[in-house]
Design an enzyme around this catalytic site. Structure first.
Site: not given
Length: 118
Positions: A25, A69, A108
């Site tokens: 991550c 995005h 997520e």
């Protein structure tokens, strides 16, 4: 207590730079996020709703225009944009506009959720 929920989806990147460089991550990566807002009320309104789902359109617009995005570290000007941080951010945004907001969950991945509920 009556409760309703609605989900919103967006795709975005982020990076958790506080983690060790070898942590997955810590690298730039992205997710297909799900944001779920929960609204609650002791009584229903005159139409029999906690809140009309149509009233959540501004949240959809906010997510689509500001988060979809995008690189979340830049959008929120915060280094550690975790699912937990996002849940609190969306809760505070919603609570300011929809007083019935009782919780926000952010996913997520299909198997993970973070929730903010004061």
């Amino acid at each position: 207590m009556f409760r309703i929920t609605k989900q919103f989806h967006f795709s975005a990147s982020h990076q958790l730079t506080c983690l060790p460089p070898d942590h997955q991550c810590a690298r730039l990566h992205g997710h297909n996020y799900i944001v779920e807002i929960e609204l609650a009320a002791n009584e229903l309104n005159a139409h029999g709703f906690v809140r009309d789902y149509h009233d959540l359109t501004p949240l959809k617009r906010y997510i689509d225009e500001s988060f979809d995005h995008r690189h979340l570290n830049d959008v929120l000007d915060h280094e550690q944009v975790t699912a937990e941080y996002l849940a609190r951010h969306f809760y505070e945004w919603c609570k300011a506009r929809l007083p019935e907001t009782s919780a926000v969950r952010v996913s997520e991945t299909p198997k993970t959720w973070a929730q903010y509920r004061p």
